[in-house]
Design an enzyme around this catalytic site. Structure first.
Site, PDB file in Angstrom:
ATOM      1  N   HIS A  41      48.560 -70.305  38.922  1.00  0.00           N
ATOM      2  CA  HIS A  41      49.696 -70.512  39.820  1.00  0.00           C
ATOM      3  C   HIS A  41      50.642 -69.330  39.675  1.00  0.00           C
ATOM      4  O   HIS A  41      50.690 -68.670  38.628  1.00  0.00           O
ATOM      5  CB  HIS A  41      50.428 -71.803  39.477  1.00  0.00           C
ATOM      6  CG  HIS A  41      49.670 -73.034  39.797  1.00  0.00           C
ATOM      7  ND1 HIS A  41      50.273 -74.275  39.859  1.00  0.00           N
ATOM      8  CD2 HIS A  41      48.360 -73.249  40.087  1.00  0.00           C
ATOM      9  CE1 HIS A  41      49.373 -75.190  40.167  1.00  0.00           C
ATOM     10  NE2 HIS A  41      48.202 -74.587  40.299  1.00  0.00           N
ATOM     11  N   GLU A  43      53.767 -69.197  39.092  1.00  0.00           N
ATOM     12  CA  GLU A  43      54.680 -69.324  37.957  1.00  0.00           C
ATOM     13  C   GLU A  43      53.995 -68.946  36.647  1.00  0.00           C
ATOM     14  O   GLU A  43      54.583 -68.252  35.807  1.00  0.00           O
ATOM     15  CB  GLU A  43      55.216 -70.752  37.848  1.00  0.00           C
ATOM     16  CG  GLU A  43      55.958 -71.230  39.065  1.00  0.00           C
ATOM     17  CD  GLU A  43      55.087 -72.009  40.053  1.00  0.00           C
ATOM     18  OE1 GLU A  43      55.610 -72.954  40.657  1.00  0.00           O
ATOM     19  OE2 GLU A  43      53.896 -71.650  40.228  1.00  0.00           O
ATOM     20  N   CYS A  71      54.869 -77.482  39.705  1.00  0.00           N
ATOM     21  CA  CYS A  71      54.099 -78.667  39.321  1.00  0.00           C
ATOM     22  C   CYS A  71      54.325 -78.949  37.834  1.00  0.00           C
ATOM     23  O   CYS A  71      55.015 -78.199  37.132  1.00  0.00           O
ATOM     24  CB  CYS A  71      52.620 -78.433  39.600  1.00  0.00           C
ATOM     25  SG  CYS A  71      51.853 -77.203  38.496  1.00  0.00           S
ATOM     26  N   CYS A  74      53.177 -76.039  35.430  1.00  0.00           N
ATOM     27  CA  CYS A  74      54.097 -74.896  35.419  1.00  0.00           C
ATOM     28  C   CYS A  74      55.421 -75.253  34.749  1.00  0.00           C
ATOM     29  O   CYS A  74      55.972 -74.448  33.993  1.00  0.00           O
ATOM     30  CB  CYS A  74      54.318 -74.396  36.842  1.00  0.00           C
ATOM     31  SG  CYS A  74      52.815 -73.706  37.574  1.00  0.00           S
TER      32      CYS A  74
END
Length: 139
Positions: A41, A43, A71, A74
């Site tokens: 992701h 992040e 999410c 993260c």
């Protein structure tokens, strides 16, 4: 724009940048498909980049700016990195972990809390994501 970079690679258009003071110390964009990595992701990649640049897995004094509310994965990484602040654009009522669906970052059971500011450029970020998914459904 990092989110546009993700989109140009066929990924969900989410980008993240980490700053410390006036300096960019990390950046990332979604790359789960291209890297065949469910943890890639924006992040997570920005946190990894910052850790390498700073030379530490802890990132005190750093703020992250990201297109979409993070999410659970993260958000957990942000807590472990001791991130000071998160600023996100579009809320994620289905899987957001910064107050949308869950609130992991301010949970008093953690020994570290990340300050959160959501809704920064929410319309622009939300439109970008909606247009991306609309295009996917139409094709």
């Amino acid at each position: 724009m990092l989110a546009s970079r993700a989109q140009s690679e066929g990924e969900v258009p989410v980008g993240a940048v980490l700053v410390k003071g006036d300096d960019i110390v990390g950046e990332g964009w979604n790359r789960t498909i291209i890297l065949n990595d469910p943890s890639a992701h924006a992040e997570i990649l920005a946190l990894r980049d910052a850790g390498q640049r700073i030379g530490n897995y802890r990132l005190p004094g750093c703020s992250m700016y990201v297109t979409l509310e993070p999410c659970c994965m993260c958000a957990g990484a942000m807590i472990h990195a001791r991130l000071e602040r998160l600023v996100f654009g579009a809320p994620d009522p289905k899987t957001g972990a910064a107050g949308g669906r869950f609130d992991l970052l301010l949970n008093p059971d953690h020994n570290h809390r990340v300050r959160v500011a959501g809704g920064c450029l929410a319309k622009e970020c939300g439109d970008l994501l909606q247009n991306f998914f609309r295009g996917r459904r139409e094709s």
